[in-house]
Design an enzyme around this catalytic site. Structure first.
Site, PDB file in Angstrom:
ATOM      1  N   PRO A  30       0.837  -1.199   0.000  1.00 39.71           N
ATOM      2  CA  PRO A  30       0.000   0.000   0.000  1.00 39.71           C
ATOM      3  C   PRO A  30       0.876   1.255   0.000  1.00 39.71           C
ATOM      4  O   PRO A  30       2.013   1.237   0.499  1.00 39.71           O
ATOM      5  CB  PRO A  30      -0.789  -0.116   1.316  1.00 39.71           C
ATOM      6  CG  PRO A  30      -0.780  -1.579   1.641  1.00 39.71           C
ATOM      7  CD  PRO A  30       0.529  -2.096   1.137  1.00 39.71           C
ATOM      8  N   ASN A 149       2.785   9.954  -0.195  1.00 42.89           N
ATOM      9  CA  ASN A 149       1.654   9.222  -0.760  1.00 42.89           C
ATOM     10  C   ASN A 149       0.539   9.045   0.277  1.00 42.89           C
ATOM     11  O   ASN A 149      -0.639   9.221  -0.018  1.00 42.89           O
ATOM     12  CB  ASN A 149       2.150   7.856  -1.226  1.00 42.89           C
ATOM     13  CG  ASN A 149       1.320   7.337  -2.367  1.00 42.89           C
ATOM     14  OD1 ASN A 149       0.151   7.699  -2.495  1.00 42.89           O
ATOM     15  ND2 ASN A 149       1.907   6.494  -3.180  1.00 42.89           N
ATOM     16  N   TYR A 179       0.980  -6.033   5.431  1.00 43.61           N
ATOM     17  CA  TYR A 179       1.297  -6.482   4.075  1.00 43.61           C
ATOM     18  C   TYR A 179       2.786  -6.765   3.928  1.00 43.61           C
ATOM     19  O   TYR A 179       3.185  -7.715   3.257  1.00 43.61           O
ATOM     20  CB  TYR A 179       0.863  -5.418   3.050  1.00 43.61           C
ATOM     21  CG  TYR A 179      -0.600  -5.504   2.687  1.00 43.61           C
ATOM     22  CD1 TYR A 179      -1.026  -6.385   1.709  1.00 43.61           C
ATOM     23  CD2 TYR A 179      -1.542  -4.718   3.327  1.00 43.61           C
ATOM     24  CE1 TYR A 179      -2.366  -6.471   1.354  1.00 43.61           C
ATOM     25  CE2 TYR A 179      -2.895  -4.794   2.986  1.00 43.61           C
ATOM     26  CZ  TYR A 179      -3.293  -5.675   1.996  1.00 43.61           C
ATOM     27  OH  TYR A 179      -4.619  -5.773   1.656  1.00 43.61           O
ATOM     28  N   ARG A 286       3.309  31.242 -37.104  1.00 39.79           N
ATOM     29  CA  ARG A 286       2.422  31.912 -36.157  1.00 39.79           C
ATOM     30  C   ARG A 286       2.686  31.519 -34.701  1.00 39.79           C
ATOM     31  O   ARG A 286       2.431  32.297 -33.791  1.00 39.79           O
ATOM     32  CB  ARG A 286       0.957  31.705 -36.547  1.00 39.79           C
ATOM     33  CG  ARG A 286       0.509  30.257 -36.723  1.00 39.79           C
ATOM     34  CD  ARG A 286      -0.783  30.265 -37.542  1.00 39.79           C
ATOM     35  NE  ARG A 286      -1.467  28.989 -37.689  1.00 39.79           N
ATOM     36  CZ  ARG A 286      -1.194  28.093 -38.636  1.00 39.79           C
ATOM     37  NH1 ARG A 286      -0.172  28.267 -39.443  1.00 39.79           N
ATOM     38  NH2 ARG A 286      -1.931  26.999 -38.746  1.00 39.79           N
ATOM     39  N   GLU A 306      -0.124  22.058 -36.946  1.00 41.99           N
ATOM     40  CA  GLU A 306      -1.575  21.869 -36.994  1.00 41.99           C
ATOM     41  C   GLU A 306      -1.948  20.660 -37.844  1.00 41.99           C
ATOM     42  O   GLU A 306      -1.170  20.242 -38.718  1.00 41.99           O
ATOM     43  CB  GLU A 306      -2.235  23.155 -37.530  1.00 41.99           C
ATOM     44  CG  GLU A 306      -3.761  23.122 -37.595  1.00 41.99           C
ATOM     45  CD  GLU A 306      -4.467  22.730 -36.285  1.00 41.99           C
ATOM     46  OE1 GLU A 306      -4.120  21.699 -35.680  1.00 41.99           O
ATOM     47  OE2 GLU A 306      -5.394  23.460 -35.879  1.00 41.99           O
ATOM     48  N   ARG A 331     -16.451  14.357 -43.126  1.00 43.29           N
ATOM     49  CA  ARG A 331     -15.783  14.875 -41.925  1.00 43.29           C
ATOM     50  C   ARG A 331     -16.820  15.185 -40.846  1.00 43.29           C
ATOM     51  O   ARG A 331     -16.608  14.929 -39.671  1.00 43.29           O
ATOM     52  CB  ARG A 331     -14.942  16.119 -42.257  1.00 43.29           C
ATOM     53  CG  ARG A 331     -14.046  16.529 -41.097  1.00 43.29           C
ATOM     54  CD  ARG A 331     -12.934  17.480 -41.506  1.00 43.29           C
ATOM     55  NE  ARG A 331     -11.906  17.504 -40.480  1.00 43.29           N
ATOM     56  CZ  ARG A 331     -11.752  18.499 -39.608  1.00 43.29           C
ATOM     57  NH1 ARG A 331     -12.549  19.550 -39.635  1.00 43.29           N
ATOM     58  NH2 ARG A 331     -10.799  18.443 -38.686  1.00 43.29           N
ATOM     59  N   HIS A 372      -1.732  24.765 -31.952  1.00 42.76           N
ATOM     60  CA  HIS A 372      -2.891  24.997 -32.822  1.00 42.76           C
ATOM     61  C   HIS A 372      -4.115  24.260 -32.285  1.00 42.76           C
ATOM     62  O   HIS A 372      -3.995  23.360 -31.466  1.00 42.76           O
ATOM     63  CB  HIS A 372      -2.565  24.495 -34.233  1.00 42.76           C
ATOM     64  CG  HIS A 372      -1.268  25.025 -34.759  1.00 42.76           C
ATOM     65  ND1 HIS A 372      -1.190  26.142 -35.551  1.00 42.76           N
ATOM     66  CD2 HIS A 372       0.015  24.606 -34.569  1.00 42.76           C
ATOM     67  CE1 HIS A 372       0.081  26.378 -35.852  1.00 42.76           C
ATOM     68  NE2 HIS A 372       0.834  25.460 -35.261  1.00 42.76           N
ATOM     69  N   VAL A 375      -4.361  20.254 -32.493  1.00 43.86           N
ATOM     70  CA  VAL A 375      -3.275  19.652 -31.728  1.00 43.86           C
ATOM     71  C   VAL A 375      -3.502  19.866 -30.216  1.00 43.86           C
ATOM     72  O   VAL A 375      -3.336  18.946 -29.410  1.00 43.86           O
ATOM     73  CB  VAL A 375      -1.944  20.281 -32.196  1.00 43.86           C
ATOM     74  CG1 VAL A 375      -0.829  20.032 -31.220  1.00 43.86           C
ATOM     75  CG2 VAL A 375      -1.580  19.737 -33.556  1.00 43.86           C
ATOM     76  N   ARG A 377      -6.365  20.398 -28.751  1.00 44.56           N
ATOM     77  CA  ARG A 377      -7.507  19.579 -28.327  1.00 44.56           C
ATOM     78  C   ARG A 377      -7.028  18.169 -27.982  1.00 44.56           C
ATOM     79  O   ARG A 377      -7.482  17.569 -27.014  1.00 44.56           O
ATOM     80  CB  ARG A 377      -8.535  19.497 -29.462  1.00 44.56           C
ATOM     81  CG  ARG A 377      -9.372  20.745 -29.618  1.00 44.56           C
ATOM     82  CD  ARG A 377     -10.200  20.661 -30.891  1.00 44.56           C
ATOM     83  NE  ARG A 377     -11.186  21.719 -30.960  1.00 44.56           N
ATOM     84  CZ  ARG A 377     -11.813  22.071 -32.078  1.00 44.56           C
ATOM     85  NH1 ARG A 377     -11.546  21.454 -33.218  1.00 44.56           N
ATOM     86  NH2 ARG A 377     -12.713  23.025 -32.060  1.00 44.56           N
TER      87      ARG A 377
HETATM   88  O1  F6P Z   1      -9.124  27.359 -37.953  1.00 41.09           O
HETATM   89  C1  F6P Z   1      -7.934  27.227 -37.271  1.00 41.09           C
HETATM   90  C2  F6P Z   1      -7.452  25.801 -37.316  1.00 41.09           C
HETATM   91  O2  F6P Z   1      -6.300  25.717 -36.529  1.00 41.09           O
HETATM   92  C3  F6P Z   1      -7.179  25.249 -38.729  1.00 41.09           C
HETATM   93  O3  F6P Z   1      -5.896  25.543 -39.224  1.00 41.09           O
HETATM   94  C4  F6P Z   1      -7.441  23.786 -38.569  1.00 41.09           C
HETATM   95  O4  F6P Z   1      -7.643  23.111 -39.777  1.00 41.09           O
HETATM   96  C5  F6P Z   1      -8.643  23.812 -37.671  1.00 41.09           C
HETATM   97  O5  F6P Z   1      -8.452  24.902 -36.790  1.00 41.09           O
HETATM   98  C6  F6P Z   1      -8.848  22.549 -36.862  1.00 41.09           C
HETATM   99  O6  F6P Z   1     -10.116  22.595 -36.275  1.00 41.09           O
HETATM  100  P1  F6P Z   1     -11.296  21.674 -36.822  1.00 41.09           P
HETATM  101  O7  F6P Z   1     -10.802  20.280 -36.628  1.00 41.09           O
HETATM  102  O8  F6P Z   1     -12.455  22.023 -35.926  1.00 41.09           O
HETATM  103  O9  F6P Z   1     -11.541  21.973 -38.261  1.00 41.09           O
END
Ligand code: F6P
Length: 429
Positions: A30, A149, A179, A286, A306, A331, A372, A375, A377
């Site tokens: 543990p 812990n 234990y 960017r 991206e 899509r 971006h 990515v 997300r």
């Molecule tokens: O619009 C900005 C951006 O980063 C694009 O370059 C990219 O294709 C898009 O967002 C990704 O978002 P989704 O998957 O919602 O289209």
């Protein structure tokens, strides 16, 4: 004008390509971080597309016989207690095997499994189902780690709710001692195991074969819980964002340049004086421009570029909808798995982010990731343990810093909207 482009949609279920049903069985006294390790492994494998679930025997015990059991309940001399614990473990094991039969891919059996006899039992049961077992032991005698812990997780657990913390700590240490008196470490050369000694000081791999178990080693070597913020932000507004165009390699707009200054200010205010902040960007202009007010030499990762929109790169969403209705429809129907013709899907993005995630886990200082929408997300889904299929709808607005601080069992989240406010024309939901 409608352009003729065939939609490319991966037919397989995520993870199917590499499906290798496996049992990972935790081992350890543990307070050695078994549950922490088990959950981290589950989060990682689920994110990579391998349906993984943890079966924690402690939760079965709490549900079935109540949370508060005195330390002596766990004593080796308490025959009745030992039998109850064994039966509970077997119920959890059976549930796990049933879940694997129904299509789960990796079952994590989270119990102490502290004797050779118990481990042989587990192996035997799994072998009957044709399932390989890999044991993962956390072996650690460092009092500082154990104490931390106990303090950070055990005393907050339902086992000790409403109990004086000192009395609870005493009781828990007695439970550990019970234990310890029967504990046998992993040393059977015929078993498959990963033994983590002193939180990664040494890691022993024995009979680790195959793609999936081998993939765990880099993650397990570097697991730690040093609290440090991870800041995720998209680049400042770009010329493409202004017009709702996707992809490309545009420069920042004046508002984007303004955001870069506010971001630098945010980092200065929020990093502790003596802490070095790691600044990571993609290879696109960017993100690098967004970092310039903080550092002239960020670490640039191609993995952070991206999502590749392939033949749609540079178009607006409206153009795609009108000129490539097949692409748009496919899509929209499955945004996670849909791969742009000559481009990528979210599923592809996750696979290429794997080495970056391992590196992110290693970081002990604050890390600023400037990247971006798609990515970030995907990284967010990993850190917040969200089902990968939800990635495409996670909100990651422009000019916002998402602060995630890893804790024992997840991440704490705070969001900071920084000026200037801009409309995001390309925030495809
Ligand atoms: O619009 C900005 C951006 O980063 C694009 O370059 C990219 O294709 C898009 O967002 C990704 O978002 P989704 O998957 O919602 O289209």
């Amino acid at each position: 004008m409608e352009r003729a482009v065939s939609g490319v949609r991966s037919k397989r279920v995520p993870g199917e390509r590499d499906k290798a049903t496996t049992v990972l069985s935790m081992v350890g006294l543990p307070a050695r971080g078994k549950t922490y390790i088990g959950r981290r492994v589950a989060r990682y494998l689920s994110w990579l597309g391998h349906p993984t679930r943890v079966f924690n025997v402690g939760s079965y015990r709490r549900r079935q016989i109540g949370a508060s059991q005195p330390a002596d309940f766990f004593a080796p001399t308490n025959k009745e207690g030992r039998q109850v614990l064994h039966d509970l473990a077997m119920t959890a094991l059976d549930d796990m095997l049933a879940w694997l039969r129904e299509g789960g891919e990796v079952g994590i059996f989270d119990a102490t499994n502290s004797t050779k006899e118990r481990r042989r039992f587990v192996e035997e049961r799994c072998r009957k189902e044709g399932l390989p077992v890999v044991f993962i032991e956390s072996f650690c005698n460092d009092p500082a780690v154990i104490e931390a812990n106990v303090r950070d997780t055990k005393l907050k657990s339902p086992d000790y709710v409403d109990m004086d913390p000192d009395a609870a700590a005493q009781d828990f240490l007695r439970r550990i001692a019970h234990y310890e008196s029967m504990y046998e470490t992993l040393d059977d050369p015929n078993q498959s195991y990963i033994k983590i000694i002193d939180v990664g000081r040494q890691v022993i791999l024995n009979r680790i074969h195959g793609y999936l178990p081998a993939r765990l080693a880099p993650l397990l070597i570097d697991l730690h819980v040093s609290p440090r913020p991870i800041w995720l932000t998209r680049h400042g507004q770009s010329a493409y964002n202004q017009h709702g165009r996707i992809g490309g390699d545009p420069e920042l707009s004046p508002a984007g340049e303004e955001y870069a200054k506010h971001l630098a200010e945010f980092v200065r205010k929020n990093a502790k004086r003596d802490q070095e902040v790691a600044v990571w960007t993609s290879t696109l202009r960017r993100t690098i421009q967004t970092a310039t007010k903080i550092t002239r030499s960020p670490r640039t990762w191609r993995a952070l570029d991206e999502i590749d929109a392939g033949v749609c790169d540079g178009m607006t969403y409206d153009q795609v909808r009108i000129e490539m209705p097949d692409v748009w429809a496919a899509r929209s129907a499955d945004k996670f798995r849909y791969r742009y013709p000559r481009g990528e899907s979210y599923e592809d993005v996750i696979q290429r982010l794997d080495p970056l995630i391992i590196q992110l886990e290693r970081q002990r200082s604050p890390t600023l990731v400037i990247a971006h929408q798609a990515v970030l997300r995907s990284i967010y889904a990993y850190l917040m343990d969200r089902p990968p299929g939800e990635c495409p709808s996670i909100s990651v607005p422009l000019h916002t810093v998402i602060q995630l601080t890893p804790t024992a069992y997840g991440c704490e989240e705070k969001r900071f909207a920084l000026p200037p406010h801009v409309e995001d024309q390309g925030a495809g939901g």
